[in-house]
Design an enzyme around this catalytic site. Structure first.
Site, PDB file in Angstrom:
ATOM      1  N   SER A 142       0.890  -1.106  -0.082  1.00 38.72           N
ATOM      2  CA  SER A 142      -0.161  -0.036  -0.044  1.00 38.72           C
ATOM      3  C   SER A 142       0.754   1.175   0.078  1.00 38.72           C
ATOM      4  O   SER A 142       1.957   1.122   0.285  1.00 38.72           O
ATOM      5  CB  SER A 142      -0.841  -0.141   1.383  1.00 38.72           C
ATOM      6  OG  SER A 142      -1.604   1.133   1.221  1.00 38.72           O
ATOM      7  N   TYR A 156      -1.960  -0.996  10.600  1.00 39.55           N
ATOM      8  CA  TYR A 156      -1.930  -1.450   9.135  1.00 39.55           C
ATOM      9  C   TYR A 156      -0.842  -0.823   8.385  1.00 39.55           C
ATOM     10  O   TYR A 156       0.005  -1.575   7.798  1.00 39.55           O
ATOM     11  CB  TYR A 156      -3.195  -0.604   8.803  1.00 39.55           C
ATOM     12  CG  TYR A 156      -3.344  -1.024   7.185  1.00 39.55           C
ATOM     13  CD1 TYR A 156      -3.718  -2.178   6.638  1.00 39.55           C
ATOM     14  CD2 TYR A 156      -3.320   0.312   6.397  1.00 39.55           C
ATOM     15  CE1 TYR A 156      -3.861  -2.457   5.176  1.00 39.55           C
ATOM     16  CE2 TYR A 156      -3.539   0.039   4.968  1.00 39.55           C
ATOM     17  CZ  TYR A 156      -3.738  -1.159   4.300  1.00 39.55           C
ATOM     18  OH  TYR A 156      -3.847  -1.529   2.860  1.00 39.55           O
TER      19      TYR A 156
END
Ligand code: NAP
Length: 257
Positions: A142, A156
């Protein structure tokens, strides 16, 4: 790139979202795709969609978080398609939790799926990827973590950065087997998971993207297919942001100038 024809491809987390888009792109290029996830109904719908478009896919109800689960995913690909040429380690979760109240369980859950699940799946697929002769591993990381941050995603973001640390050493260790390991770094992609964050999140994200739209799941699929192609055979250990330019502006004024 017609060269993915008949390749055996595993996509974890392909019952919806980015993984489903990756699976659709590989299938459209003639690859045989194992759709992995826990939701059998969604998995069957993904397979039906791919078959309707003329592609080849099978669903396997697999969980990436245990060694036995990862082994069963690799075994299912061998049973269905005779081997493994490409692993797209895409399954991931992104529940929000603020740092000051985050529990051990919240931290561990995200690391278990996003990092341990990736590691276990890669390891389980290695024997078949070595046999392939030109094995490919594509990790879905990401921009969040490796490049940017967002409140609620400290755990995360840490997992997505950890994936890149894993990738760089894995790329060196696996080079002697002709296996490449690369990562796609999606920006804000229109998925069911992102929609669950609410319309305000999607609208505010689109407003700060130079290309002025959220990404599509196919945008990520095309990048993954490139990394998996013979044409990308000399690229390994690399991270590619696919984000419509989201990480580029130095300030909001940069978008208005
Ligand atoms: P999503 O729509 O929530 O889909 C997540 C997928 O992961 C589902 O197919 C789910 O399948 C699967 N999954 C979750 N836990 C699993 C487990 N334990 N074992 C096997 N499969 C599991 O999410 P998404 O937005 O497509 O995200 C996919 C990947 O892209 C993630 O790694 C995420 O970090 C990354 N990403 C997404 C965005 C974005 O904007 N959407 C941006 C950057 C990075 P089942 O529920 O069927 O198990």
């Amino acid at each position: 790139m017609s060269s993915l024809r008949n390749k055996s491809v595993i996509v974890t987390g392909a019952t919806r979202g980015i993984g489903k888009g990756i699976a659709r792109v590989f299938a459209s290029k003639g690859a045989k795709v194992l759709i992995v996830g826990r939701d059998a109904q969604a998995g069957a719908a993904t397979v039906a969609e791919i078959e309707k478009a003329g592609g080849t896919a099978k669903f396997f109800a697999g969980n990436v978080t245990t060694r036995a689960g990862a082994a069963s995913i690799a075994a299912a690909a061998v049973a269905a398609f005779g081997g493994i040429d490409v692993l797209c380690a895409n399954a991931g979760i992104f529940p929000a939790a603020k740092l000051d109240t985050m529990t051990d369980a919240q931290w561990d859950e995200v690391f278990t799926v996003n990092v341990k699940g990736m590691f276990l799946t890669v390891q389980a697929c290695l024997p078949e990827l070595k046999k392939s002769g030109a094995g490919r591993i594509v990790i879905t990381s990401s921009i969040t973590g490796p490049i940017t941050g967002f409140p609620g995603w400290s755990h995360y973001g840490a997992t997505k950065a950890a994936q890149l640390g894993f990738m760089r050493t894995a790329a060196i260790e696996l080079a002697k087997f002709g296996i490449t390991v690369n990562a796609v770094l999606p920006g804000n992609i229109a998925t069911e998971g992102l929609a669950a964050l609410g319309p305000d999140y999607a609208a505010s994200a689109a407003a700060i993207i130079p290309l002025k739209r959220l990404g599509s799941v196919e945008d990520i699929g095309h990048a993954a297919a490139f990394f998996a192609s013979p044409e990308a055979g000399y690229i390994t250990g690399q991270a590619l942001a696919i984000d419509g330019g989201q990480v580029l502006p130095e300030s909001p004024q940069a978008l208005e100038a």
